[in-house]
Design an enzyme around this catalytic site. Structure first.
Site, PDB file in Angstrom:
ATOM      1  N   ASP A  37       0.836  -1.205   0.000  1.00 22.49           N
ATOM      2  CA  ASP A  37       0.000   0.000   0.000  1.00 22.49           C
ATOM      3  C   ASP A  37       0.869   1.253   0.000  1.00 22.49           C
ATOM      4  O   ASP A  37       2.018   1.216   0.463  1.00 22.49           O
ATOM      5  CB  ASP A  37      -0.869   0.039   1.267  1.00 22.49           C
ATOM      6  CG  ASP A  37      -2.024  -0.965   1.223  1.00 22.49           C
ATOM      7  OD1 ASP A  37      -2.367  -1.454   0.141  1.00 22.49           O
ATOM      8  OD2 ASP A  37      -2.578  -1.250   2.312  1.00 22.49           O
ATOM      9  N   ARG A  65      -1.023  -0.612  -8.723  1.00 17.45           N
ATOM     10  CA  ARG A  65      -2.375  -0.173  -8.377  1.00 17.45           C
ATOM     11  C   ARG A  65      -2.416   1.356  -8.464  1.00 17.45           C
ATOM     12  O   ARG A  65      -1.566   2.028  -7.886  1.00 17.45           O
ATOM     13  CB  ARG A  65      -2.726  -0.609  -6.950  1.00 17.45           C
ATOM     14  CG  ARG A  65      -4.094  -0.091  -6.492  1.00 17.45           C
ATOM     15  CD  ARG A  65      -4.275  -0.222  -4.976  1.00 17.45           C
ATOM     16  NE  ARG A  65      -4.222  -1.588  -4.523  1.00 17.45           N
ATOM     17  CZ  ARG A  65      -3.921  -1.940  -3.267  1.00 17.45           C
ATOM     18  NH1 ARG A  65      -3.660  -1.011  -2.358  1.00 17.45           N
ATOM     19  NH2 ARG A  65      -3.879  -3.204  -2.912  1.00 17.45           N
ATOM     20  N   ARG A 119     -12.207   6.320   5.269  1.00 16.76           N
ATOM     21  CA  ARG A 119     -13.389   5.998   4.447  1.00 16.76           C
ATOM     22  C   ARG A 119     -14.473   7.059   4.648  1.00 16.76           C
ATOM     23  O   ARG A 119     -15.160   7.442   3.716  1.00 16.76           O
ATOM     24  CB  ARG A 119     -13.961   4.615   4.816  1.00 16.76           C
ATOM     25  CG  ARG A 119     -13.021   3.452   4.618  1.00 16.76           C
ATOM     26  CD  ARG A 119     -12.621   3.177   3.185  1.00 16.76           C
ATOM     27  NE  ARG A 119     -11.684   4.047   2.558  1.00 16.76           N
ATOM     28  CZ  ARG A 119     -10.332   3.973   2.633  1.00 16.76           C
ATOM     29  NH1 ARG A 119      -9.761   3.059   3.366  1.00 16.76           N
ATOM     30  NH2 ARG A 119      -9.570   4.828   1.972  1.00 16.76           N
TER      31      ARG A 119
HETATM   32  C1  LIG Z   1      -8.586  -1.401  -3.810  1.00 20.65           C
HETATM   33  C2  LIG Z   1      -8.203  -0.063  -3.267  1.00 20.65           C
HETATM   34  C3  LIG Z   1      -6.962   0.086  -2.669  1.00 20.65           C
HETATM   35  C4  LIG Z   1      -6.572   1.341  -2.197  1.00 20.65           C
HETATM   36  N1  LIG Z   1      -5.309   1.507  -1.703  1.00 20.65           N
HETATM   37  C5  LIG Z   1      -4.900   2.735  -1.358  1.00 20.65           C
HETATM   38  C6  LIG Z   1      -3.560   2.980  -0.992  1.00 20.65           C
HETATM   39  O1  LIG Z   1      -2.696   2.087  -0.947  1.00 20.65           O
HETATM   40  N2  LIG Z   1      -3.207   4.247  -0.645  1.00 20.65           N
HETATM   41  C7  LIG Z   1      -4.106   5.283  -0.670  1.00 20.65           C
HETATM   42  O2  LIG Z   1      -3.732   6.422  -0.385  1.00 20.65           O
HETATM   43  N3  LIG Z   1      -5.401   5.065  -1.001  1.00 20.65           N
HETATM   44  C8  LIG Z   1      -5.809   3.839  -1.347  1.00 20.65           C
HETATM   45  N4  LIG Z   1      -7.118   3.650  -1.718  1.00 20.65           N
HETATM   46  C9  LIG Z   1      -8.122   4.719  -1.481  1.00 20.65           C
HETATM   47  C10 LIG Z   1      -8.194   5.692  -2.647  1.00 20.65           C
HETATM   48  O3  LIG Z   1      -7.025   6.461  -2.693  1.00 20.65           O
HETATM   49  C11 LIG Z   1      -9.405   6.626  -2.520  1.00 20.65           C
HETATM   50  O4  LIG Z   1      -9.309   7.373  -1.345  1.00 20.65           O
HETATM   51  C12 LIG Z   1     -10.743   5.917  -2.528  1.00 20.65           C
HETATM   52  O5  LIG Z   1     -10.753   4.839  -3.413  1.00 20.65           O
HETATM   53  C13 LIG Z   1     -11.863   6.884  -2.985  1.00 20.65           C
HETATM   54  O6  LIG Z   1     -11.583   7.359  -4.275  1.00 20.65           O
HETATM   55  P1  LIG Z   1     -12.419   6.943  -5.597  1.00 20.65           P
HETATM   56  O7  LIG Z   1     -11.424   6.742  -6.692  1.00 20.65           O
HETATM   57  O8  LIG Z   1     -13.297   5.816  -5.322  1.00 20.65           O
HETATM   58  O9  LIG Z   1     -13.203   8.253  -6.003  1.00 20.65           O
HETATM   59  P2  LIG Z   1     -14.244   9.157  -5.216  1.00 20.65           P
HETATM   60  O10 LIG Z   1     -14.456  10.334  -6.100  1.00 20.65           O
HETATM   61  O11 LIG Z   1     -13.809   9.412  -3.807  1.00 20.65           O
HETATM   62  O12 LIG Z   1     -15.541   8.278  -5.152  1.00 20.65           O
HETATM   63  C14 LIG Z   1     -16.314   7.952  -6.300  1.00 20.65           C
HETATM   64  C15 LIG Z   1     -17.666   7.409  -5.803  1.00 20.65           C
HETATM   65  O13 LIG Z   1     -17.452   6.181  -5.097  1.00 20.65           O
HETATM   66  C16 LIG Z   1     -18.269   6.102  -3.946  1.00 20.65           C
HETATM   67  N5  LIG Z   1     -17.404   6.066  -2.739  1.00 20.65           N
HETATM   68  C17 LIG Z   1     -16.069   6.346  -2.688  1.00 20.65           C
HETATM   69  N6  LIG Z   1     -15.596   6.168  -1.430  1.00 20.65           N
HETATM   70  C18 LIG Z   1     -16.633   5.782  -0.673  1.00 20.65           C
HETATM   71  C19 LIG Z   1     -16.776   5.420   0.694  1.00 20.65           C
HETATM   72  N7  LIG Z   1     -15.748   5.420   1.532  1.00 20.65           N
HETATM   73  N8  LIG Z   1     -18.016   5.073   1.160  1.00 20.65           N
HETATM   74  C20 LIG Z   1     -19.077   5.040   0.315  1.00 20.65           C
HETATM   75  N9  LIG Z   1     -18.998   5.366  -1.019  1.00 20.65           N
HETATM   76  C21 LIG Z   1     -17.806   5.730  -1.498  1.00 20.65           C
HETATM   77  C22 LIG Z   1     -19.161   7.301  -3.984  1.00 20.65           C
HETATM   78  O14 LIG Z   1     -20.328   6.959  -4.704  1.00 20.65           O
HETATM   79  C23 LIG Z   1     -18.356   8.307  -4.765  1.00 20.65           C
HETATM   80  O15 LIG Z   1     -19.138   9.280  -5.393  1.00 20.65           O
HETATM   81  C24 LIG Z   1      -7.494   2.431  -2.254  1.00 20.65           C
HETATM   82  C25 LIG Z   1      -8.729   2.264  -2.862  1.00 20.65           C
HETATM   83  C26 LIG Z   1      -9.088   1.051  -3.390  1.00 20.65           C
HETATM   84  C27 LIG Z   1     -10.405   0.936  -4.077  1.00 20.65           C
END
Ligand SMILES: Cc1cc2nc3c(=O)[nH]c(=O)nc-3n(C[C@H](O)[C@H](O)[C@H](O)COP(=O)(O)OP(=O)(O)OC[C@H]3O[C@@H](n4cnc5c(N)ncnc54)[C@H](O)[C@@H]3O)c2cc1C
Length: 311
Positions: free
Chosen positions: A137, A187, A292
């Site tokens: 991560d 990723r 989250r």
């Molecule tokens: C598999 C995976 C691994 C990850 N690993 C890392 C990592 O190593 N380091 C790091 O900094 N970040 C990590 N993240 C988190 C990432 O950086 C984002 O903060 C997170 O995925 C939200 O961004 P988004 O691309 O979904 O877009 P957003 O614009 O935040 O969300 C798009 C849509 O998804 C839905 N959504 C998003 N988040 C939530 C939530 N928490 N609860 C409910 N609905 C939601 C909503 O409908 C929102 O409108 C990871 C995410 C995923 C999916």
């Protein structure tokens, strides 16, 4: 602003103690966290795999303050990989593990980077025996260089070790270009940690545009892109790029978090795409949960009401 405040709250020990002891926070936690122990992680993995999803399991915890604690976290991953193998869930990478460098020692004042690298290599050895992989991560922006150095070093023995790039950082398109080589599992996410404007894009639209740029670089390159997002537009751009670059479902994957857009996870998997769900488990859920909530401020009111509950 609310996101900034929440991310600051994720570092507060006082709030952490309140949250962990409040009876009704459990309901919120259960949405995003599989359970307290490896058995809960394995059970959740089996359920998700029945629905055609792959999994990356994360043992929660990022406050490691001693060599012994760092070794114990690595030991937990080794045990988990054994349990996944015994349940027939790990083979062909269908369930892998995600590891935070700070959980396995990166923060230690002495030999932190060396300790984290050695512990990650130990987990990679167990993952190889189980027929699966490890992804490292990415955490706070101050750890990016050390994390990429560790990945680079451990990849000399374990070339399938995955790493993470955060599109919120201004440097990330260059990092993607450097990492888009054959066999390199990367990723791509937006980034869940607060970072100053000197190093990160302040506006969400810029972070999204950067994600699209990084995605194109990875999809055009020789590695294995792992598109970690729930954002419908970026998922569509990923699908379009797969067609343009001639990648089928074995050439890239989508990744989403446990508890976030579960219906979309299953819909995508039914189209034949490879979809992996990131499944955290363990007692130390506070920081993960607050990150989250910062992504989804609509959930904050519910969480605060749970926290205030006295029953
Ligand atoms: C598999 C995976 C691994 C990850 N690993 C890392 C990592 O190593 N380091 C790091 O900094 N970040 C990590 N993240 C988190 C990432 O950086 C984002 O903060 C997170 O995925 C939200 O961004 P988004 O691309 O979904 O877009 P957003 O614009 O935040 O969300 C798009 C849509 O998804 C839905 N959504 C998003 N988040 C939530 C939530 N928490 N609860 C409910 N609905 C939601 C909503 O409908 C929102 O409108 C990871 C995410 C995923 C999916």
């Amino acid at each position: 602003m609310l996101r900034r405040m929440l991310l600051a709250a994720s570092a507060s020990d006082r709030l952490r103690r309140m949250a962990v002891s409040a009876p009704y926070t459990r309901n919120v936690v259960a949405r995003y966290v599989a359970g307290d122990d490896a058995a809960a992680g394995v059970e959740t993995t089996a359920r998700l795999q029945e629905d055609g999803l792959q999994v990356s399991l994360d043992y929660l915890g990022e406050d490691t303050t001693s060599q012994d604690q760092a070794a114990a976290v690595a030991g937990e991953y080794v045990t988990l990989l054994g349990q996944l193998t015994a349940a027939g869930l790990a083979r062909d990478g269908r369930a892998e593990v995600s590891v935070k460098p700070t959980a396995v020692g990166l923060h230690l004042p002495e030999h932190g980077e060396k300790t984290a690298a050695a512990n990650i290599a130990r987990i990679c050895t167990a993952a190889r025996a189980a027929g699966t992989t490890v992804t490292v991560d990415m955490e706070d922006h101050t750890h990016v260089d050390a994390t990429l150095r560790i990945v680079n070093e451990v990849r000399s023995d374990f070339p399938d070790l995955g790493c993470v790039i955060q599109s919120q950082l201004r440097r990330s398109a260059d990092d993607c270009a450097a990492l888009a080589y054959p066999g390199s599992r990367v990723r791509l996410c937006k980034g869940a940690y607060d970072a100053p404007e000197e190093v990160a894009f302040p506006a969400r639209a810029e972070v999204d545009r950067s994600y699209a740029r990084c995605l194109r670089v990875l999809m055009a390159g020789g590695g294995y892109p792992m598109l970690a997002t729930h954002d419908t537009r970026l998922i569509e751009i990923g699908a379009a790029q797969a067609v343009l670059t001639g990648r089928d479902a074995s050439g890239f994957e989508y990744q989403m978090l446990y508890g976030v857009r579960p219906t979309e996870q299953r819909r995508l998997a039914r189209t034949g795409a490879t979809v992996r769900v990131y499944v955290p488990y363990g007692h130390d859920w506070y920081r993960y949960l607050v990150r989250r909530l910062a992504e989804r401020p609509a959930n904050v009111g519910f969480f605060l009401r749970s926290l205030a509950s006295r029953r």
